[in-house]
Every structure is written in structure tokens, then in C-alpha cells.
Write an enzyme that holds these catalytic residues in place. Structure first.
Site, mmCIF file in Angstrom:
data_model
loop_
_atom_site.group_PDB
_atom_site.id
_atom_site.type_symbol
_atom_site.label_atom_id
_atom_site.label_comp_id
_atom_site.label_asym_id
_atom_site.label_seq_id
_atom_site.Cartn_x
_atom_site.Cartn_y
_atom_site.Cartn_z
ATOM 1 N N ASP A 1 -13.886 5.176 6.340
ATOM 2 C CA ASP A 1 -12.994 4.921 6.642
ATOM 3 C C ASP A 1 -11.792 5.602 5.184
ATOM 4 O O ASP A 1 -12.511 4.630 4.350
ATOM 5 C CB ASP A 1 -12.450 3.611 7.172
ATOM 6 C CG ASP A 1 -11.663 2.801 7.276
ATOM 7 O OD1 ASP A 1 -10.298 3.761 6.474
ATOM 8 O OD2 ASP A 1 -11.543 1.719 7.382
ATOM 9 N N SER B 1 -10.929 -1.496 -0.137
ATOM 10 C CA SER B 1 -9.745 -1.797 -0.304
ATOM 11 C C SER B 1 -9.283 -3.032 -1.012
ATOM 12 O O SER B 1 -8.422 -3.080 -1.802
ATOM 13 C CB SER B 1 -9.083 -2.412 1.004
ATOM 14 O OG SER B 1 -9.800 -2.863 1.907
ATOM 15 N N HIS C 1 -7.264 3.796 2.089
ATOM 16 C CA HIS C 1 -6.189 3.754 0.923
ATOM 17 C C HIS C 1 -6.227 4.990 0.391
ATOM 18 O O HIS C 1 -6.084 5.130 -0.648
ATOM 19 C CB HIS C 1 -6.857 2.648 0.124
ATOM 20 C CG HIS C 1 -6.630 1.117 1.042
ATOM 21 N ND1 HIS C 1 -5.666 1.317 0.839
ATOM 22 C CD2 HIS C 1 -7.348 0.788 1.300
ATOM 23 C CE1 HIS C 1 -5.787 -0.404 1.468
ATOM 24 N NE2 HIS C 1 -6.749 -0.610 1.966
ATOM 25 N N LYS D 1 -0.215 3.494 5.118
ATOM 26 C CA LYS D 1 -0.353 3.122 3.329
ATOM 27 C C LYS D 1 0.453 3.956 2.403
ATOM 28 O O LYS D 1 1.125 4.295 2.706
ATOM 29 C CB LYS D 1 -2.069 2.827 3.381
ATOM 30 C CG LYS D 1 -2.634 1.630 3.933
ATOM 31 C CD LYS D 1 -3.837 1.765 3.823
ATOM 32 C CE LYS D 1 -3.854 0.039 4.955
ATOM 33 N NZ LYS D 1 -5.377 -0.054 4.902
ATOM 34 N N ASN E 1 1.073 -1.857 0.295
ATOM 35 C CA ASN E 1 0.190 0.022 0.105
ATOM 36 C C ASN E 1 1.081 1.361 0.068
ATOM 37 O O ASN E 1 0.697 2.279 0.652
ATOM 38 C CB ASN E 1 -0.874 -0.751 0.802
ATOM 39 C CG ASN E 1 -2.011 -1.120 1.414
ATOM 40 O OD1 ASN E 1 -2.420 -1.878 0.357
ATOM 41 N ND2 ASN E 1 -1.656 -1.472 2.501
ATOM 42 N N HIS F 1 -13.833 -3.090 6.065
ATOM 43 C CA HIS F 1 -13.452 -4.029 6.506
ATOM 44 C C HIS F 1 -12.992 -4.720 7.832
ATOM 45 O O HIS F 1 -13.995 -4.107 8.168
ATOM 46 C CB HIS F 1 -11.509 -2.770 5.988
ATOM 47 C CG HIS F 1 -10.396 -3.711 6.526
ATOM 48 N ND1 HIS F 1 -10.013 -3.581 8.021
ATOM 49 C CD2 HIS F 1 -9.288 -3.801 6.147
ATOM 50 C CE1 HIS F 1 -8.678 -3.637 7.964
ATOM 51 N NE2 HIS F 1 -8.179 -4.030 7.098
ATOM 52 N N GLU G 1 -16.254 2.026 4.230
ATOM 53 C CA GLU G 1 -14.837 2.689 3.670
ATOM 54 C C GLU G 1 -15.119 4.018 2.720
ATOM 55 O O GLU G 1 -15.859 3.627 1.552
ATOM 56 C CB GLU G 1 -13.907 1.790 2.877
ATOM 57 C CG GLU G 1 -13.738 0.692 4.087
ATOM 58 C CD GLU G 1 -12.788 -0.403 3.783
ATOM 59 O OE1 GLU G 1 -12.219 -0.140 2.296
ATOM 60 O OE2 GLU G 1 -12.985 -1.857 3.754
HETATM 61 C C1 LIG Z 1 -5.385 -1.454 5.651
HETATM 62 C C2 LIG Z 1 -6.804 -0.714 6.544
HETATM 63 C C3 LIG Z 1 -7.180 -0.649 8.307
HETATM 64 C C4 LIG Z 1 -6.056 -0.962 8.771
HETATM 65 O O1 LIG Z 1 -5.532 -0.297 9.011
HETATM 66 P P1 LIG Z 1 -3.719 -0.735 9.740
HETATM 67 O O2 LIG Z 1 -3.302 0.716 10.128
HETATM 68 O O3 LIG Z 1 -3.129 -1.323 8.739
HETATM 69 O O4 LIG Z 1 -4.247 -0.688 11.111
HETATM 70 C C5 LIG Z 1 -8.545 0.002 7.877
HETATM 71 N N1 LIG Z 1 -9.784 -0.512 7.065
HETATM 72 C C6 LIG Z 1 -9.108 -0.347 5.966
HETATM 73 C C7 LIG Z 1 -10.528 0.500 5.321
HETATM 74 C C8 LIG Z 1 -8.292 -0.495 6.059
HETATM 75 O O5 LIG Z 1 -7.659 -0.918 4.216
#
Ligand SMILES: *Cc1c(COP(=O)(O)O)cnc(C)c1O
Length: 378
Positions: free
Chosen positions: A195, A170, A198, A229, A37, A123, A166
Site C-alpha cells: 500500500d 501513514s 502516502h 493524497k 495529505n 491502515h 504499507e
Molecule cells: C488513506 C489511506 C488509505 C485509504 O485511502 P482513501 O482513498 O482515503 O480511502 C488506505 N491505506 C493507507 C495506508 C492510507 O493511508
């Protein structure tokens, strides 16, 4: 030995996974990165690395305690203010991971008597957070505003309604209809939590994410923005109004009962945010490369869903097929990984290609050439 029964059961479980093509392996990175990422390559950026090294020399390796005890440093306050400014919110709070941030937010605000509406492809960290929350959880069909509206209409709620989604998904690389959600939230007195894992660093004029790009920052209560990421380091910022951040500091157990990340992380992130904010060319270049990969893969007949992000999934169906195709790319030096259930729904095992700026144009061309040999056609 008293572990005998557990040992046999676990061995059985492992062999079930093996038989269904779902056993996972820890495999070190190798070759050309097409699955991380690190979209902008910031994990290797000289200025980010230098900032982190300098900070380790000055501040030491570990934070030594949680943020509410001796683990708080001015460097955290600084990067939180910087991130809030970047995101266009009043305040921000740094957590040690996106997983911890989702747990913190979703166990703090939704209370007993509240209802949380959650996208079916959210996620795992959101799913786990909602399992811990005392609110009622209702799942709606992925990115379907009508299905969501119907769910809201049919669900009685004596407390507060929340919608959690999200922005850029992802594993599918598709984008939630946030503007439609905002209208629906206004009409139904629902609080929106997004969220941006990405999308942070990749979308928007300043690069702060899809909320910015779609002009709905003000309509979102809080956003979760991972820093491991596109920002290339680790951790996550929750961004929102000051009163929400104040309350998280009182209640978020993943902040309170966990050692703070190394302060050098905050220093490295300040540098990474500076780079993202001042170099819009990075994200336009990233997205134009991704769009090239998408169209080339479609041209050779690969099953690539529609999208416009740096995440390019190729749906292959059975886990065994995904493993086999990934293996062929790996044999040619491309670090491509098969994504299988439970990360994605059964029957949708895939390759998840994530495009990044560390791949040279020549490497990308060679990769597409290899893909035309390897990729199954639909
Ligand atoms: C990767 C991800 C997370 C978790 O983040 P980390 O910092 O890796 O723990 C949370 N939500 C989504 C949508 C993700 O893709």
C-alpha cells in the site's frame, strides 16, 4: 419509543469516549494546513482544477452507474494506462477510494487456505479488508523482518502466502524494509502487496513511490496507490500485471457493486500525474522542507521519531495531552489535529504534522517559532 434502549446505551458510549479524551469532532478546515495529505498542493493546482471543470461541462457530474455497466468512460481507461506507465507496471485499475481498493484486492486474491501476513500498524482499510477475507491472518511486529520471518516459519500454509504492508506508514512516517521483505518473499514463496498511499507522488525518480525508489517494482505483485493524497483528487489505483487487473474486474466487489467516481475525476488525475511526472522539483522541495521541520523540532526537544518522509509525528502519549497541544496550535491559526486511539496504539497519541507545498517559507518559520513555545520537551 422503541429506540429508548439504544439511545441510552449510545449516550453512555459517547460519555465514555468523552471521559477518556477520545471523543471525536467534525471540525471544518481553517488556518494554515499542517494536517492534510495534499502534500504537493495539487488539490488547488490551476491546471488540475481547470481539467476537472472542463470535464464536468463535457461529461456531466456523475458516472451514473458502476464501471461494469454504463459507468465506464474512455477517461478511466486513459488514466489507468497513464498511471500504469507512470508506475512501471503492465496495467492499473481505478477504484473510488483507497479503502475500496484494499477491500477489493484483499478479498479477491487471498482465498480460504491461504495465509496473509500483515504489519501490526497497517491502515484500518487493510485490517477491515482482512476481516472480510477468507484467508488466515497473521500479524507481525511493525517493520520487523526477523519477526516476520519467524511468523512465516511457524505458520503452516496449504495455499498461497501473502505479505501486505504499507510502504510509508501513514501515522509514523517511517518506511518498511521493502528490500529485505523482497528477499524473504523470494525465499518463502510469498506474494508481496504494498500500500503506497502516502508514497505515491512523493518518492522515486518519476515520483511513483517507494517501490520505484527502492528498485523493487518488479518484485511486488500489486500496489495500492491512493489518488486523494499527493495526487490531490480522490480514488486509488491498483497497479500490477494485466492478469491481476483482469481478475479484479471479475471479482472485486467494491469495484463491481459501487457507482464509478465522476469521470471528471479521471481527467483531473491525468493532469495531476502529468505534473508529478514532469516536475521532480516539487517532491525534492517537499522533502527538504520536511527535513527542516524534523531537525528544528528535534532541536527544541520534541519527541519526533526518526524518518525521512513528509509525515512528521510528534509523540505526546496521553490523548488529553495531544488534544491540549493541538488546541494551542489551533488557537494560533495552525490546522494541526490530535491523532488518538484507535487510529494509533494506546499511549502513543500524537500530533501528525504533514508538510505540504502550500505553506510558504515564512509561514513555516512562524510555525516553528510557535512550536518552540508550545511543544512539550522530552
Ligand atoms: C488513506 C489511506 C488509505 C485509504 O485511502 P482513501 O482513498 O482515503 O480511502 C488506505 N491505506 C493507507 C495506508 C492510507 O493511508
Amino acid at each position: 419509543m422503541n429506540q429508548e434502549k439504544l439511545y441510552l446505551r449510545t449516550l453512555g458510549r459517547l460519555s465514555e469516549l468523552e471521559k477518556s479524551g477520545l471523543r471525536r469532532q467534525l471540525r471544518p478546515r481553517f488556518g494554515v494546513d499542517l494536517c492534510s495529505n495534499d502534500y504537493l498542493g495539487l488539490s488547488e493546482h490551476p491546471l488540475v482544477k481547470a481539467a476537472m471543470c472542463e470535464a464536468i461541462q463535457r461529461l456531466g457530474c456523475g458516472a451514473t452507474a458502476s464501471r461494469l455497466l454504463r459507468g465506464h468512460f474512455d477517461e478511466f481507461s486513459y488514466v489507468e494506462r497513464r498511471f500504469a506507465e507512470f508506475k512501471g507496471t503492465e496495467a492499473a485499475l481505478f477504484f473510488s477510494s483507497g479503502y475500496a481498493a484494499n477491500l477489493g484486492v484483499l478479498t479477491t486474491f487471498p482465498e480460504s487456505g491461504d495465509v496473509v501476513f500483515s504489519d501490526s500498524l497497517n491502515h484500518a482499510s487493510i485490517i477491515d479488508a482482512l476481516r472480510l477475507s477468507r484467508a488466515t491472518v497473521k500479524i507481525y511486529e511493525h517493520c520487523n523482518t526477523d519477526a516476520l520471518a519467524a511468523r512465516i516459519a511457524e505458520t503452516p500454509c496449504i495455499g498461497q502466502r501473502f505479505l501486505v504492508t504499507e510502504s510509508l506508514f501513514s501515522m509514523d512516517g517511517d518506511i518498511a524494509p521493502l528490500r529485505e521483505y523482497v528477499q524473504l518473499c523470494k525465499a518463502t514463496d510469498t506474494v508481496l502487496i504494498v500500500d503506497e498511499a502516502h508514497a505515491t507522488g512523493v518518492f522515486g525518480k518519476r515520483g511513483s513511490g517507494l517501490l520505484e525508489e527502492l528498485g523493487v517494482t518488479e518484485d511486488c505483485f500489486v500496489s495500492i496507490n491512493t489518488a486523494g493524497k499527493a495526487l490531490g483528487v480522490m480514488g486509488a489505483f491498483v497497479a500490477g500485471p494485466q492478469w491481476a487487473i483482469d481478475y479484479l474486474v471479475q471479482k472485486a466487489r467494491t469495484l463491481i457493486f459501487s457507482t464509478a467516481p465522476p469521470p471528471a475525476v479521471a481527467v483531473a488525475l491525468s493532469q495531476a500525474i502529468e505534473i508529478v511526472a514532469t516536475q521532480p522539483k516539487l517532491r525534492t522541495e517537499l522533502l527538504s522542507r520536511a527535513s527542516l521541520v524534523r531537525s528544528e523540532l528535534l532541536a527544541i526537544g520534541a519527541n519526533v521519531p526518526q524518518g525521512r518522509s513528509q509525515i512528521v509525528p510528534v509523540i505526546l502519549g496521553k490523548p488529553e495531552v495531544a488534544l491540549k497541544v493541538a488546541g494551542e496550535f489551533q488557537a494560533r491559526g495552525y490546522d494541526v489535529r490530535a491523532i488518538r486511539p484507535p487510529t494509533v496504539p494506546p499511549g502513543t497519541s500524537r500530533l501528525r504534522l504533514s508538510i505540504n507545498l502550500k505553506i510558504s517559507e515564512g509561514q513555516l518559520k512562524d510555525f516553528l517559532h510557535a512550536a518552540s513555545d508550545i511543544m512539550p520537551r522530552v
